[in-house]
Write a protein that holds these residues in place. Sequence first.
Motif: not given
Length: 380
Positions: A124, A205-210
């Motif tokens: 995060s 990341l928690p939203d699926g981003g990298q």
Amino acid sequence: MKKLLTLLTLGALCGCMPQNAPSSLSLSPVGYDSLAGWKQEDFTSLMPLLRDECHRLSQLPPETVLGGSEAITYGRHAADWSNACAALATASDARTYLETWFQPYEAGTEAFYTGYFEPQIPASLTRGGAYQTPVYGRPRDLVRAKATNGQMVSGRWVNGQFAPYYDRAAIDGGALAGQGLEIAWLKSPVDLFFLQIQGSGRLILPDGGQVRVSYDGRNGQAYVPLGRLLVQDGELPADGVSMDSIRNWLEAHPDRMMSVMERNPNYVFFRRDDGNLAQGPKGAFGMPLTAGRSVAVDRSVVPFAMPLWVETKLPYGAGQPVTWDHLVFAQDIGTDIKGAGRADLFTGWGATAQSVAGNLHAHGRMVLFLPRPPADSAAQ
């Protein structure tokens, strides 16, 4: 320092690297017909890689020293590649091009190969919940200075005196807290430890981003292999050391994992890297690493950009290691990659890449492709 710290590898984790790897290079010319698997190589995929290498070389002043042993008579300077790269502009077939412009030389020692990869780690960008382990950027007071023996060392200035930088235990204890150096937060200090071994990684990341983070310096303290310590303590058998076994031991002993990891005082700092995530991280040669085509070498033995023919076996899955004969390129360096015949293969990212890198410790053959001087290539 903008170079990627490559994987210290399984060998560095366990302290089981070959101790007798020769530092000097002995070369013997060989023919292309002696290369196992040469005719079956995927030459089509090599053309863009060769062009990328030449583009990188064109960005360097001609006098740039690429590295390499004095046994390498041609190919140690950027200028040595100008004719081969000029010929590449009109080449249409990689095999014909390589056989015309490069002479294979057998490395006069048995090769030893390990692997490294780019880990994918839950993270995060803000602290909260399970994300409590900081990933630190490079501290402002971390500096490099020349010691009395002429070697460059890392440390900090304290009351006008140059002192060693904080070790892992001190940093874990909060020595850098409150300085705003946190660039991300992880769920586990074990994740951080293995991220530091790899030198770069993809934060999921928690939203699926990298977000990619890359090496941006270290504290200058010595690297102590954790696997070797666990073997010495009787916690792991000497023949049972791997990335997985070390991680499993640490996670099974939460009351002891911090004290064990802190016996390795070395600590790596990172920077956010906004490079193309469709490619690997940049290696020390300044090029994005390519899975199965980029290797880390000892630059004092093998120069950057040098094509290398590798004959070894790779550990895919639970079966027997698979024969692996391919052309790779010297595009990176590694703290523990020392001596002739040593190379660390970049395996990419994801579960398979991690498995192969974590279990690759194989002997084999290494052949260096030296660019031919213009007169030799014309005759060829």
